[in-house]
Design an enzyme around this catalytic site. Structure first.
Site, PDB file in Angstrom:
ATOM      1  N   ARG A 119      -0.301   4.367  -0.451  1.00 40.04           N
ATOM      2  CA  ARG A 119      -1.104   5.565  -0.236  1.00 40.04           C
ATOM      3  C   ARG A 119      -0.579   6.402   0.933  1.00 40.04           C
ATOM      4  O   ARG A 119      -0.042   5.874   1.899  1.00 40.04           O
ATOM      5  CB  ARG A 119      -2.560   5.180   0.033  1.00 40.04           C
ATOM      6  CG  ARG A 119      -3.267   4.592  -1.162  1.00 40.04           C
ATOM      7  CD  ARG A 119      -4.662   4.148  -0.811  1.00 40.04           C
ATOM      8  NE  ARG A 119      -4.659   3.099   0.211  1.00 40.04           N
ATOM      9  CZ  ARG A 119      -5.755   2.638   0.793  1.00 40.04           C
ATOM     10  NH1 ARG A 119      -6.925   3.150   0.500  1.00 40.04           N
ATOM     11  NH2 ARG A 119      -5.672   1.667   1.678  1.00 40.04           N
ATOM     12  N   ASP A 174       0.853  -1.188   0.000  1.00 40.99           N
ATOM     13  CA  ASP A 174       0.000   0.000   0.000  1.00 40.99           C
ATOM     14  C   ASP A 174       0.888   1.237   0.000  1.00 40.99           C
ATOM     15  O   ASP A 174       1.606   1.487   0.970  1.00 40.99           O
ATOM     16  CB  ASP A 174      -0.911  -0.009   1.230  1.00 40.99           C
ATOM     17  CG  ASP A 174      -2.010   1.028   1.178  1.00 40.99           C
ATOM     18  OD1 ASP A 174      -1.912   1.956   0.349  1.00 40.99           O
ATOM     19  OD2 ASP A 174      -2.966   0.923   1.967  1.00 40.99           O
TER      20      ASP A 174
END
Length: 199
Positions: A133, A131
Site C-alpha cells: 500500500r 504490504d
C-alpha cells in the site's frame, strides 16, 4: 436531497445520506496512481481545529461481507460513528485491496492462510511484499480539500509517517482497537509482531 455531481476544488462531490448521518462524498478527477479513491466527509472540513481522519484501505470481504478474518469492517464502522458523533471528519477510502495485491491475489493468500501461513508469509510466498500500500492519494485528497492538520484514526505508524512526509500535520494518533474476535487473533498478532501496528 439532490445527488447531482458538482465540480469543487478539483474534486467531484455529492451528498450521501448514511445510517450514521448525512455525509458528502468526494472524488478526485485524477490521482497519481489513476485509481478511483473517495472521501466521505461530514461538517466543515476546512475549520481551524484538526480534522478527525481515517485513511482506510479497501477490504471487500471485511467492509461489505462482514468477514471475521480481519478487523477492517469494524474499524470503518467505528470511524464513521466517531465522525458522526463529533459532527466533523473525513474517511478516505483507498482502492488498494489486500494490502495492495488485489482481490484475486488476496483470495489466494486466504487459501495459504487456511493452510497455516500468516498474512505476511502468504503475501511473500505469492511473490509480493508484505504490504504494497501507498498513501500518496490520501495526501492528494487532503490537499485538494484544503486540509493540513488532522487527528489520524489508525494503529499503523507507517500511515502517520507517510502523511507527515507529505507535509500533513498529524497532531494526534487516535487508536482504533475494534473488531477483535476468535477468528482474527492470529491476524492481529501478525499485525503487531511483524508489521509494527500498535494494538
Amino acid at each position: 436531497m439532490n445527488s447531482e455531481m458538482t465540480k469543487n476544488s478539483s474534486t467531484l462531490q455529492a451528498e450521501l445520506p448514511t445510517k450514521w448521518g448525512n455525509f458528502t462524498l468526494y472524488a478526485m478527477e485524477e490521482t497519481a496512481d489513476k485509481k478511483e479513491h473517495v472521501g466521505l466527509g461530514m461538517g466543515d472540513l476546512s475549520g481551524v481545529e484538526p480534522l478527525l481522519v481515517r485513511v482506510h484501505s479497501e477490504c471487500l470481504t471485511g467492509d461489505a461481507f462482514a468477514s471475521l478474518r480481519c478487523d477492517c469492517g469494524p474499524q470503518l464502522d467505528a470511524a464513521l460513528q466517531k465522525i458522526a458523533e463529533q459532527g466533523r471528519g473525513l474517511v478516505i477510502y483507498l482502492r488498494q485491496e489486500g494490502r495492495g495485491i488485489g482481490l484475486f491475489n488476496k483470495i489466494k493468500a486466504y487459501a495459504l492462510q487456511d493452510q497455516g501461513q500468516d498474512t505476511v508469509e502468504a503475501n511473500i510466498n505469492l511473490g509480493f511484499e508484505a504490504d504494497l500500500r501507498t498513501f500518496e492519494a490520501a495526501s492528494e485528497l487532503l490537499e485538494a480539500l484544503g486540509i493540513k492538520k488532522i487527528k489520524l484514526m489508525t494503529n499503523n505508524p507507517k500511515k502517520v509517517k507517510a502523511l507527515q512526509e507529505a507535509k500533513i500535520d498529524v497532531v494526534e494518533r487516535v487508536p482504533m482497537k475494534f473488531g477483535k474476535n476468535p477468528h482474527n487473533e492470529h491476524y492481529l498478532s501478525t499485525k503487531t509482531g511483524k508489521m509494527g501496528h500498535l494494538l
